[in-house]
Design an enzyme around this catalytic site. Structure first.
Site, short mmCIF file in Angstrom:
data_model
loop_
_atom_site.label_atom_id
_atom_site.label_comp_id
_atom_site.label_asym_id
_atom_site.label_seq_id
_atom_site.Cartn_x
_atom_site.Cartn_y
_atom_site.Cartn_z
CE LYS A 41 -38.59 -12.31 17.93
NZ LYS A 41 -37.27 -12.66 16.73
NE ARG A 139 -36.20 -14.79 10.10
CZ ARG A 139 -36.71 -14.70 11.19
NH1 ARG A 139 -37.02 -15.41 11.66
NH2 ARG A 139 -35.25 -14.60 12.45
CG HIS A 169 -32.04 -15.98 13.05
ND1 HIS A 169 -31.12 -15.72 14.63
CD2 HIS A 169 -32.97 -16.34 13.16
CE1 HIS A 169 -32.87 -15.93 15.18
NE2 HIS A 169 -33.23 -16.19 14.85
NE ARG A 222 -29.96 -12.09 16.59
CZ ARG A 222 -28.95 -12.58 15.92
NH1 ARG A 222 -28.13 -11.66 15.82
NH2 ARG A 222 -29.61 -13.67 15.66
CE1 TYR A 268 -73.03 -20.74 21.98
CE2 TYR A 268 -70.96 -19.80 23.03
CZ TYR A 268 -72.17 -19.56 22.41
OH TYR A 268 -72.18 -17.93 22.30
CB CYS A 314 -67.19 -18.72 25.56
SG CYS A 314 -68.39 -20.13 25.94
CG ASP A 316 -66.37 -12.63 25.16
OD1 ASP A 316 -65.22 -12.27 24.80
OD2 ASP A 316 -67.80 -12.47 24.69
#
Ligand SMILES: *Cc1c(COP(=O)(O)O)cnc(C)c1O
Length: 390
Positions: A41, A139, A169, A222, A268, A314, A316
């Site tokens: 997942k 859940r 689970h 799992r 910044y 920042c 990027d």
């Protein structure tokens, strides 16, 4: 495998040899007659779902698991034909879509089954389900014997739904204290007693339970976080039955290197000010890639040495206070090894006061994934480029 290029100097390296070793060791650990379900997942916890799925299947995984129907359909689109179970809640109005793609879904309440039946027609493929039982996670899942019985009867009478499995689970399998885990296990055993268990895939274990205990293995496990070489929690690291190998690393390169004078500032807010003349390196990776602003002040590896991030991260790019001049193009490791030094996923998790699961998931799809086997590049995945170069 689709080989897509990338044109930026930041990438995640996915060591499929390490992943295969982890899967092989787990398969040996649980034994031949227990199915290994590879949990892929969230794009295989950020690693790359189809590539991880194929590697896991090659090492003995017999079924895949995802959280959402879309993820399962995406795997089908990438050529994965193996059985896939959707662990999360699929809206019942899409039951026929799941059936059409031969994807197994989780049935978690009587209401869900009744609604789903309304969307399945007699002349289409029947829908395979695993029945989810909530034994304490709170859940999704049925909580009583009556609900379980009713779902089994509804499925059988309809001819449109086949129950192929039953599962629960654990909420605390990664904790030292095992009382709650044992309570859940006892509840599960009691609730499934009257089911035809020899005809069902029965599973309760995530990585933590599957690695630590044997009595709850039933006939499938799992396997998620352990497959990626990460311990389900720091506190059970000493209980792992074999060493796990980390699969994920994150690399970039110095894009710009310059000397700044004492008193000059960087990034910044000008929050970082040089205390003496010094070399500053800039790398092309930022918070939009998942390298969060909270990581300001943390370290990266250059030439096998730890070097500190200077100033704010920042969107990027970010800057690094270098201990000396390095040429543009020098490799910078954000997660992974360089010489004798390493920055682990766990270190970043601790720094951000979270769990290792979140770290690999948070590296965004803007970062290309490069797949290696035996240290050779065997594929690249970069979803932001168009798909025209096969
Ligand atoms: C994600 C998930 C797993 C995998 O757990 P790991 O701790 O990563 O092994 C197993 N079962 C369910 C229901 C899950 O949602």
């Amino acid at each position: 495998m689709r080989l897509k290029p990338f044109y930026r100097k930041t990438w995640a390296e996915i060591d499929l040899t390490a992943l295969k070793d982890n899967v092989r060791h787990m398969k040996q650990h649980i034994g031949e007659d227990v199915h290994l379900m590879a949990v892929v997942k969230a794009n295989a916890y950020g690693h790359g779902d189809a590539q991880v799925a194929k590697a896991a299947l090659a090492e003995g995984a017999s079924i895949l698991a995802v959280a959402f129907l879309d993820e399962a359909i995406s795997l089908r689109g990438q050529g994965i034909k193996a059985p896939i179970l959707v662990l999360g809640a699929v809206p019942p109005e899409y039951a026929h879509i799941a059936a059409e793609y031969r994807i197994t879904v989780t049935a978690y309440s009587v209401g869900w089954v009744k609604e789903a039946l309304g969307f399945l027609s007699d002349d289409e493929t029947a829908l395979d389900i695993h029945l989810k039982i909530d034994t304490g996670m709170g859940r999704i899942g049925c909580r009583t014997e009556e609900e379980i019985k009713e779902i089994m009867e509804l499925a059988k009478a309809s001819g449109k739904i086949n129950c192929r499995g039953v599962f629960t689970h654990f909420a605390t399998a990664d904790e030292k204290e095992t009382d709650y885990f044992r309570m859940q296990l006892e509840r599960f055993k009691k609730l499934i007693k009257s089911l035809p268990l020899d005809r069902l895939m029965v599973h309760s274990s995530n990585s933590a339970a599957g690695l630590r205990f044997k009595e709850q293995l039933f006939n499938a496990v799992r396997f998620g976080i352990g497959m990626y070489g990460l311990s389900p929690s720091p506190e059970i690291k000493d209980e792992l039955p074999f060493p796990l190998q980390e699969v994920f690393s994150l690399q970039t390169e110095l894009a710009h290197v310059k000397k700044i004078e004492k008193g000059e500032s960087v990034s910044y807010g000008a929050t970082y000010t040089a205390e003496h003349d010094q070399w500053i390196g800039t790398v092309p990776v930022g918070y939009a890639d998942g390298w969060m602003r909270k990581l300001a002040g943390s370290e990266v590896l250059i030439d096998g040495k730890r070097q500190k991030i200077a100033g704010r991260i920042c969107m990027d790019q970010f800057m690094i206070a270098l201990d000396q001049e390095y040429p543009v193009g020098t490799k910078v490791t954000l997660i992974g090894k360089q010489k004798d030094e390493s920055i682990s996923v766990d270190e970043i998790a601790e720094r951000l006061q979270t769990i290792n699961y979140e770290i690999t998931c948070m590296i965004s799809s803007r970062v290309p994934r490069m797949f290696l086997e035996n240290e050779r590049i065997i594929g690249v995945r970069n979803p932001i480029l168009p798909n025209d170069k096969e």
